[in-house]
Design a protein around this motif. Structure first.
Motif, short mmCIF file in Angstrom:
data_model
loop_
_atom_site.label_atom_id
_atom_site.label_comp_id
_atom_site.label_asym_id
_atom_site.label_seq_id
_atom_site.Cartn_x
_atom_site.Cartn_y
_atom_site.Cartn_z
N CYS A 1 17.79 8.74 -0.23
CA CYS A 1 16.36 8.66 0.09
C CYS A 1 16.12 7.84 1.35
N ALA A 2 16.96 6.85 1.61
CA ALA A 2 16.79 6.00 2.79
C ALA A 2 17.30 6.65 4.06
N ARG A 3 18.06 7.71 3.96
CA ARG A 3 18.64 8.36 5.14
C ARG A 3 17.59 9.25 5.82
N SER B 1 0.83 -1.21 0.00
CA SER B 1 0.00 0.00 0.00
C SER B 1 0.86 1.26 0.00
N VAL B 2 1.97 1.23 0.74
CA VAL B 2 2.89 2.37 0.72
C VAL B 2 3.52 2.49 -0.67
N GLY B 3 3.82 1.35 -1.31
CA GLY B 3 4.37 1.38 -2.66
C GLY B 3 3.41 1.99 -3.67
N LEU B 4 2.15 1.63 -3.56
CA LEU B 4 1.14 2.20 -4.47
C LEU B 4 0.99 3.70 -4.23
N ALA B 5 0.98 4.11 -2.96
CA ALA B 5 0.90 5.55 -2.64
C ALA B 5 2.12 6.28 -3.18
N THR B 6 3.29 5.66 -3.06
CA THR B 6 4.52 6.28 -3.56
C THR B 6 4.47 6.42 -5.08
N ALA B 7 3.98 5.38 -5.76
CA ALA B 7 3.86 5.45 -7.22
C ALA B 7 2.91 6.56 -7.64
N LEU B 8 1.80 6.70 -6.96
CA LEU B 8 0.85 7.77 -7.29
C LEU B 8 1.45 9.15 -7.07
N MET B 9 2.14 9.31 -5.96
CA MET B 9 2.71 10.62 -5.64
C MET B 9 3.95 10.92 -6.48
N SER B 10 4.50 9.92 -7.15
CA SER B 10 5.67 10.12 -8.01
C SER B 10 5.29 10.47 -9.44
N LEU B 11 4.03 10.41 -9.77
CA LEU B 11 3.61 10.69 -11.14
C LEU B 11 4.01 12.07 -11.64
N PRO B 12 4.01 13.12 -10.79
CA PRO B 12 4.49 14.42 -11.30
C PRO B 12 6.00 14.45 -11.60
N LEU B 13 6.70 13.37 -11.35
CA LEU B 13 8.13 13.16 -11.59
C LEU B 13 9.03 14.00 -10.68
N VAL B 14 8.76 15.28 -10.48
CA VAL B 14 9.61 16.08 -9.60
C VAL B 14 9.42 15.72 -8.12
N THR B 15 8.41 14.92 -7.83
CA THR B 15 8.17 14.51 -6.45
C THR B 15 8.76 13.13 -6.13
N ILE B 16 9.48 12.53 -7.10
CA ILE B 16 10.01 11.18 -6.88
C ILE B 16 10.92 11.10 -5.65
N PRO B 17 11.94 11.97 -5.50
CA PRO B 17 12.80 11.83 -4.32
C PRO B 17 12.04 11.99 -3.00
N ALA B 18 11.14 12.97 -2.92
CA ALA B 18 10.38 13.17 -1.69
C ALA B 18 9.45 11.99 -1.42
N SER B 19 8.84 11.46 -2.47
CA SER B 19 7.92 10.33 -2.30
C SER B 19 8.65 9.09 -1.81
N LEU B 20 9.81 8.80 -2.41
CA LEU B 20 10.57 7.61 -2.01
C LEU B 20 11.18 7.80 -0.62
N SER B 21 11.64 9.00 -0.33
CA SER B 21 12.19 9.28 1.00
C SER B 21 11.11 9.13 2.08
N THR B 22 9.91 9.58 1.78
CA THR B 22 8.81 9.44 2.73
C THR B 22 8.45 7.98 2.93
N ALA B 23 8.45 7.20 1.86
CA ALA B 23 8.16 5.77 1.97
C ALA B 23 9.19 5.09 2.87
N CYS B 24 10.46 5.44 2.70
CA CYS B 24 11.51 4.88 3.55
C CYS B 24 11.31 5.29 5.01
N ALA B 25 10.90 6.53 5.24
CA ALA B 25 10.66 6.99 6.61
C ALA B 25 9.50 6.24 7.25
#
Length: 196
Positions: A124-126, A22-46
């Motif tokens: 992103c994992a830090r 579910s976190v992966g699906l949320a991350t994929a949705l929030m990454s669609l604008p492309l410029v939000t990829i680092p923040a989305s993946l970093s948040t998923a790791c957090a």
């Protein structure tokens, strides 16, 4: 850890697996604008890192944390990552056009691209990525060099995610969850190795 709570059908490990998806699906949705990829993946790791501390690893917690942290620095990191990816693609396209020295250039460009991807993913994992991308990148670059085994695991996780998305395209929307879990596990592994 191995016992089921009352009313729980599958047990805690299956619950974590469902939460990761579910976190992966949320991350994929929030990454669609492309410029939000680092923040989305970093948040998923957090969020997944918090699961080890007893916090819920749910899509709701993911969206709440992402909403609080999206700021100009996160969007700037996304713009830099997107520009780097476009430059990398353009360089490989030029190498494929048959220019002199193209095979050597393609190998060098692929090496630089893999190193940049590795450092970016480890950043992103830090935990620092939630507030300071510069510090996260600096520490991730050091970790990438000092923890070669962890770096190999990150590249293997990326290759697995890409392969799953290529073989079965609908899986591409779930891939960010297991990728974030792998990044988080490598980060935690690095901390455990450093303590010993």
């Amino acid at each position: 850890m191995g016992t089921r709570e009352p009313g729980e059908v599958f047990g805690p490990r299956m619950t974590l697996f469902a939460d990761v998806l579910s976190v992966g699906l949320a991350t994929a949705l929030m990454s669609l604008p492309l410029v939000t990829i680092p923040a989305s993946l970093s948040t998923a790791c957090a969020v997944l890192r918090g699961a080890g501390e007893g916090q819920p690893a749910t899509a709701g917690r993911y969206f709440a944390l992402l909403r609080r942290r999206l700021r100009a620095g996160d969007l700037a990191a996304g713009v830099v990552a997107l520009a780097g990816a476009l430059l990398f693609a353009a360089d490989l396209a030029l190498a494929g056009a048959g220019l002199p020295g193209a095979p050597v250039f393609a190998v060098v460009a692929a090496g630089i691209g893999a190193a940049a991807l590795l450092v970016g993913l480890r950043a992103c994992a830090r935990p620092e990525s939630l507030t300071d991308w510069t510090a996260a990148l600096r520490t991730a670059a050091r970790d990438a060099v000092q923890d070669v085994g962890g770096s190999a695991l990150v590249l293997l996780a990326v290759a697995t995610a890409v392969l799953c998305g290529w073989m079965l395209p609908p899986l591409a929307f779930l891939a960010p969850g297991p990728l974030a879990l792998a990044l988080t596990a490598v980060h935690i592994r690095r901390g455990v190795i450093s303590e010993n």
